[in-house]
Motif scaffolding. Structure first.
Motif, PDB file in Angstrom:
ATOM      1  N   VAL A  35      21.818 -17.055  -8.073  1.00 41.45           N
ATOM      2  CA  VAL A  35      22.465 -18.232  -7.478  1.00 41.45           C
ATOM      3  C   VAL A  35      21.970 -19.498  -8.174  1.00 41.45           C
ATOM      4  O   VAL A  35      22.764 -20.406  -8.444  1.00 41.45           O
ATOM      5  N   SER A  40      24.606 -21.885  -9.997  1.00 39.80           N
ATOM      6  CA  SER A  40      24.783 -23.240  -9.470  1.00 39.80           C
ATOM      7  C   SER A  40      24.593 -24.331 -10.521  1.00 39.80           C
ATOM      8  O   SER A  40      24.926 -25.486 -10.272  1.00 39.80           O
ATOM      9  N   LYS A  96      29.384 -23.424 -11.096  1.00 36.98           N
ATOM     10  CA  LYS A  96      28.756 -24.416 -10.228  1.00 36.98           C
ATOM     11  C   LYS A  96      29.776 -25.142  -9.359  1.00 36.98           C
ATOM     12  O   LYS A  96      29.414 -25.779  -8.379  1.00 36.98           O
ATOM     13  N   SER A 150      27.063 -22.590  -3.420  1.00 39.98           N
ATOM     14  CA  SER A 150      26.103 -21.479  -3.533  1.00 39.98           C
ATOM     15  C   SER A 150      26.236 -20.492  -2.378  1.00 39.98           C
ATOM     16  O   SER A 150      25.916 -19.319  -2.523  1.00 39.98           O
ATOM     17  N   TRP A 171      28.335 -17.573  -3.416  1.00 34.35           N
ATOM     18  CA  TRP A 171      27.645 -16.622  -4.283  1.00 34.35           C
ATOM     19  C   TRP A 171      26.639 -15.791  -3.490  1.00 34.35           C
ATOM     20  O   TRP A 171      26.527 -14.585  -3.690  1.00 34.35           O
TER      21      TRP A 171
END
Length: 185
Positions: free
Chosen positions: A126, A130, A136, A140, A143
């Motif tokens: 992550v 990110s 990104k 997050s 993910w």
């Protein structure tokens, strides 16, 4: 021979017995722990390089030797025979009677927690996602949610090891592009 000499000789014999017992116990038990650790890693699909196999085997073995060595020494001293074959026979019997695969598996599981390993790998992935475009652009939490559903630590680790974010996103989460805001595309 004086009484003091006899006592010193008796102490030396006990020290030799204790040393032989501890060495035999450590060697035989470490083999069992190693086999259980290998089985645990395989069953949980954890790559060996994520854990310190030698450290785990030594830690479990040393703790058990510290707990049980005196008992085995007493058993062997009662026989009055400290030759290697007698020591090995008694140690083997003691391990067979006192330890089973389930007990060792519990000790291994206390040292290797797949959930903690997975969480660390997810955190790493992550972190990379990110700060890397275009990933990104997605929060997050997306993910984390997707990575938590991964089938194994080993699968995730392959992507960490190779830094293959494209492979991770495209092969494991092909729908990820649908979550990019139109402004971020």
């Amino acid at each position: 021979m004086s009484d003091e000499d006899v006592n010193q000789l008796g102490d030396q014999v006990e020290n030799v017995a204790r040393s032989r017992v501890k060495n035999a116990f450590r060697n035989k038990l470490s083999e069992m722990v190693y086999q259980e650790l290998e089985t645990f890693l395989e069953e949980n699909k954890i790559p060996r390089e994520l854990v310190s196999v030698d450290r785990i085997v030594q830690s479990i073995t040393d703790s058990q030797v510290d707990i049980n060595a005196d008992e085995i020494v007493e058993i062997i001293n009662a026989t009055g025979n400290i030759n290697y074959s007698v020591v090995n026979r008694h140690v083997t019997e003691f391990i067979r009677e006192s330890y089973d695969a389930d007990y060792i598996a519990v000790k291994v599981a206390q040292k290797v927690n797949p959930d903690i390993l997975k969480a660390k790998i997810i955190q790493d992935l992550v972190g990379k996602l990110s700060i890397t475009s275009p990933y990104k652009a997605i929060g997050s939490s997306y993910w984390v949610s997707k990575l938590n559903k991964a089938e194994s630590v080993g699968v995730l680790y392959e992507y960490v090891k190779t830094d293959d974010l494209v492979g991770l996103a495209d092969r494991c989460f092909p729908e990820w592009k649908e979550f990019i805001n139109a402004d971020d595309k």
